[in-house]
Motif scaffolding. Sequence first.
Motif, PDB file in Angstrom:
ATOM      1  N   THR A   1      -2.125   2.751  -0.087  1.00 15.91           N
ATOM      2  CA  THR A   1      -1.518   2.730  -1.421  1.00 15.91           C
ATOM      3  C   THR A   1      -0.384   1.720  -1.414  1.00 15.91           C
ATOM      4  O   THR A   1       0.283   1.530  -0.399  1.00 15.91           O
ATOM      5  CB  THR A   1      -0.946   4.099  -1.833  1.00 15.91           C
ATOM      6  OG1 THR A   1       0.200   4.391  -1.040  1.00 15.91           O
ATOM      7  CG2 THR A   1      -1.963   5.209  -1.665  1.00 15.91           C
TER       8      THR A   1
ATOM      9  N   LEU B   1       2.937   3.286  -5.057  1.00 15.18           N
ATOM     10  CA  LEU B   1       2.381   4.304  -5.942  1.00 15.18           C
ATOM     11  C   LEU B   1       3.487   5.107  -6.620  1.00 15.18           C
ATOM     12  O   LEU B   1       4.361   5.669  -5.976  1.00 15.18           O
ATOM     13  CB  LEU B   1       1.495   5.236  -5.111  1.00 15.18           C
ATOM     14  CG  LEU B   1       0.413   5.981  -5.869  1.00 15.18           C
ATOM     15  CD1 LEU B   1      -0.548   5.008  -6.503  1.00 15.18           C
ATOM     16  CD2 LEU B   1      -0.319   6.905  -4.920  1.00 15.18           C
TER      17      LEU B   1
ATOM     18  N   ASN C   1       4.077   4.083  -0.167  1.00 19.10           N
ATOM     19  CA  ASN C   1       3.156   3.166   0.494  1.00 19.10           C
ATOM     20  C   ASN C   1       2.538   3.892   1.677  1.00 19.10           C
ATOM     21  O   ASN C   1       3.187   4.114   2.680  1.00 19.10           O
ATOM     22  CB  ASN C   1       3.896   1.924   0.993  1.00 19.10           C
ATOM     23  CG  ASN C   1       4.429   1.116  -0.173  1.00 19.10           C
ATOM     24  OD1 ASN C   1       3.675   0.610  -0.990  1.00 19.10           O
ATOM     25  ND2 ASN C   1       5.739   1.051  -0.267  1.00 19.10           N
TER      26      ASN C   1
ATOM     27  N   CYS D   1       0.546  13.594  -5.115  1.00 14.58           N
ATOM     28  CA  CYS D   1       0.108  12.415  -4.379  1.00 14.58           C
ATOM     29  C   CYS D   1      -1.392  12.512  -4.086  1.00 14.58           C
ATOM     30  O   CYS D   1      -2.151  11.560  -4.279  1.00 14.58           O
ATOM     31  CB  CYS D   1       0.905  12.344  -3.084  1.00 14.58           C
ATOM     32  SG  CYS D   1       0.792  10.768  -2.277  1.00 14.58           S
TER      33      CYS D   1
ATOM     34  N   LEU E   1      -4.573  10.190  -5.284  1.00 15.78           N
ATOM     35  CA  LEU E   1      -5.515   9.546  -4.364  1.00 15.78           C
ATOM     36  C   LEU E   1      -6.949   9.873  -4.716  1.00 15.78           C
ATOM     37  O   LEU E   1      -7.840   9.042  -4.580  1.00 15.78           O
ATOM     38  CB  LEU E   1      -5.229   9.988  -2.926  1.00 15.78           C
ATOM     39  CG  LEU E   1      -3.891   9.540  -2.351  1.00 15.78           C
ATOM     40  CD1 LEU E   1      -3.686  10.129  -0.965  1.00 15.78           C
ATOM     41  CD2 LEU E   1      -3.822   8.025  -2.291  1.00 15.78           C
TER      42      LEU E   1
ATOM     43  N   LYS F   1      -1.065   0.720  -6.763  1.00 16.84           N
ATOM     44  CA  LYS F   1      -2.468   0.459  -6.482  1.00 16.84           C
ATOM     45  C   LYS F   1      -2.968   1.387  -5.394  1.00 16.84           C
ATOM     46  O   LYS F   1      -2.222   1.758  -4.495  1.00 16.84           O
ATOM     47  CB  LYS F   1      -2.598  -0.967  -5.958  1.00 16.84           C
ATOM     48  CG  LYS F   1      -3.119  -1.970  -6.950  1.00 16.84           C
ATOM     49  CD  LYS F   1      -3.419  -3.202  -6.142  1.00 16.84           C
ATOM     50  CE  LYS F   1      -3.750  -4.414  -6.979  1.00 16.84           C
ATOM     51  NZ  LYS F   1      -3.894  -5.580  -6.098  1.00 16.84           N
ATOM     52  N   ILE F   2      -4.234   1.734  -5.460  1.00 14.04           N
ATOM     53  CA  ILE F   2      -4.859   2.488  -4.378  1.00 14.04           C
ATOM     54  C   ILE F   2      -6.064   1.686  -3.894  1.00 14.04           C
ATOM     55  O   ILE F   2      -6.907   1.277  -4.705  1.00 14.04           O
ATOM     56  CB  ILE F   2      -5.328   3.877  -4.878  1.00 14.04           C
ATOM     57  CG1 ILE F   2      -4.156   4.653  -5.469  1.00 14.04           C
ATOM     58  CG2 ILE F   2      -5.958   4.669  -3.734  1.00 14.04           C
ATOM     59  CD1 ILE F   2      -4.566   5.883  -6.237  1.00 14.04           C
TER      60      ILE F   2
ATOM     61  N   ASP G   1     -10.037  -2.031  -4.679  1.00 14.71           N
ATOM     62  CA  ASP G   1      -9.090  -1.391  -5.587  1.00 14.71           C
ATOM     63  C   ASP G   1      -9.803  -0.262  -6.348  1.00 14.71           C
ATOM     64  O   ASP G   1     -10.766  -0.499  -7.070  1.00 14.71           O
ATOM     65  CB  ASP G   1      -8.551  -2.430  -6.582  1.00 14.71           C
ATOM     66  CG  ASP G   1      -7.404  -1.860  -7.395  1.00 14.71           C
ATOM     67  OD1 ASP G   1      -7.231  -0.623  -7.396  1.00 14.71           O
ATOM     68  OD2 ASP G   1      -6.682  -2.651  -8.028  1.00 14.71           O
TER      69      ASP G   1
ATOM     70  N   THR H   1      -7.958   2.055  -8.161  1.00 12.78           N
ATOM     71  CA  THR H   1      -6.935   2.661  -9.023  1.00 12.78           C
ATOM     72  C   THR H   1      -7.505   3.131 -10.358  1.00 12.78           C
ATOM     73  O   THR H   1      -7.072   4.133 -10.904  1.00 12.78           O
ATOM     74  CB  THR H   1      -5.797   1.651  -9.276  1.00 12.78           C
ATOM     75  OG1 THR H   1      -5.544   0.955  -8.063  1.00 12.78           O
ATOM     76  CG2 THR H   1      -4.533   2.350  -9.716  1.00 12.78           C
TER      77      THR H   1
END
Lengths: 251, 322
Positions: free
Chosen positions: A9, A12, A26, A48, A52, A62-63, A69, A71
Amino acid sequence: MSQDFVLETQGLIKEFKGFTAVDDVNLQVQRGHIHALIGPNGAGKTTCFNLLTKFLTPTHGKILFNGTDITRQSPTDIAKMGMVRSFQISAVFPHLSVLDNVRIALQRKLGTSFHFWKSERSLDVLNDRAMALLEEVDLAKWADTVTVEMPYGRKRALELATTLALEPELMLLDEPTQGMGHEDVERVMALIKKVSVGRTILMVEHNLHVVSSLSDRITVLQRGAVLTEGPYEEVSRNPQVREAYMGSEAA
Amino acid sequence: MTTQVLNSRVNKTMNKTKLSFLILLLVGLVAPFAIYPVFLMKLLCFALFACAFNLMLGYGGLLSFGHAAFLATGGYITGHTIMQWGLTPELGVLAGTLCSAGMGFIFGKLAIRRQGIYFAMITLALSQLVFFLYVQTPFTGGENGLQGIPRGELFGLFSLEGNLPMYYFVLAVFVIGFAVIYRTIHSPFGQILKAIRENEPRAVSLGYDVDKFKLVAFVISAALAGLAGSTKSLVFQLASLTDAHWHMSGEVILMTLLGGVGTIFGPIVGAATVVTLQNYLSQGPLASWVPVILGLIFVICVLLFRSGIVGEIQKFMKKNFN
């Protein structure tokens, strides 16, 4: 950096009406690791986790899953990509049989899930595979029990078998031992250890005994932000972490 | 080994269900010689309607409060196509069913993202919209409805004017509709539908696009409700606003709950009970009390036997004979 991260991540952030539940996190989960996410109550672990697994959408950040990516993907999409989650309360289908629970996960690959004109016997080809999975979590003799009648620890084991059925690359476990008696905790720990071979696991967990004996790497969250990260020995020596747990853990 | 035990148990329940089907079918075949066929046809139409509704509520876990729209659409389209275009009855019924399915698709697209009470409210709102549409558009005949729809000749060969041939046509339609529902429930699709009802977030996390599954179930349910409406319009040679009114959506909920939600025979029993009560009471001195009596039964059902008549019988059997 040549390390291989399954999940990553970047910055986030999740805000709920003026309250920041997850603040600039992160996270990097290395392939093959059991990675634990810990922290005191209200630290933002579950938020969190929901970010995810896409059950919540992040406000910023971003994930990345295997460098892609994700997200803006839907929870269904990421499940199809090989990232499967469990839930805090046991996520089973209570009024279906134990075997059916696993079969439902297996059935997706047959590609006949929309075939309302086909007999359900067409799913019997999955029985052997389902039984093998149940065998793996010691549930074979419960196969035709209605799930709701099983003890709690067994339900969690079933949930694990169901998740395994999808052969996920990354398993996300939300408090796998929550609400369990001592014996069950040991059993589930042994199970997680067993199934972690060749997989990556990210788990949220309260029980520090579980965390210390299972995880390769730990991220400590506090008030939505990362407090520290590292292997258990390192993290447990950190005075801030000790303070956060108010000395409740004497390890 | 365990799998074999499991299979044999499944087979046993399958055989029991099959036997019940056979007995019911036999009863259905000889019934018109003992009971007035028109009453039986009405019963079968409502039973099919309730079964279709049950697919949504009992197996999809979604309470639709707009199923009257599908029943009415089936009736109006069948009536219109037979009277204006001269279609044969089976084609008219098919047209009605397809139009209801199409309407189900639109309703579903709009409502399925919502859950629980919101889903019920949206379906109710949409069906009210359809109701007012049918009051206004000329093809429905407004307040008068479509009267004197000819029953015609099946495949252009067999006249359905007599009550007995008509009855067997209705019975055949019912059996087909019921078979579709039974197969849907016991199909790979049905498995996922049950999984969604049991635990929707889990189904999502296993990679199933739950909205699509619900939509397909909703379209099947709407189509079969339409089939019931189409057939009913042939039986009574009438398509009227009564079918489109929200009372009808409520009535089908009552039938399903009374008989037993999520049981395969429950809606049939529920529909039979309600239709019989309505028929007999409306001839006696209690005629104006029918809604009150039905309401009372509904309250008693919700308070005392929540799983409905068939549900309670199943529980009783399980407790005492297992």
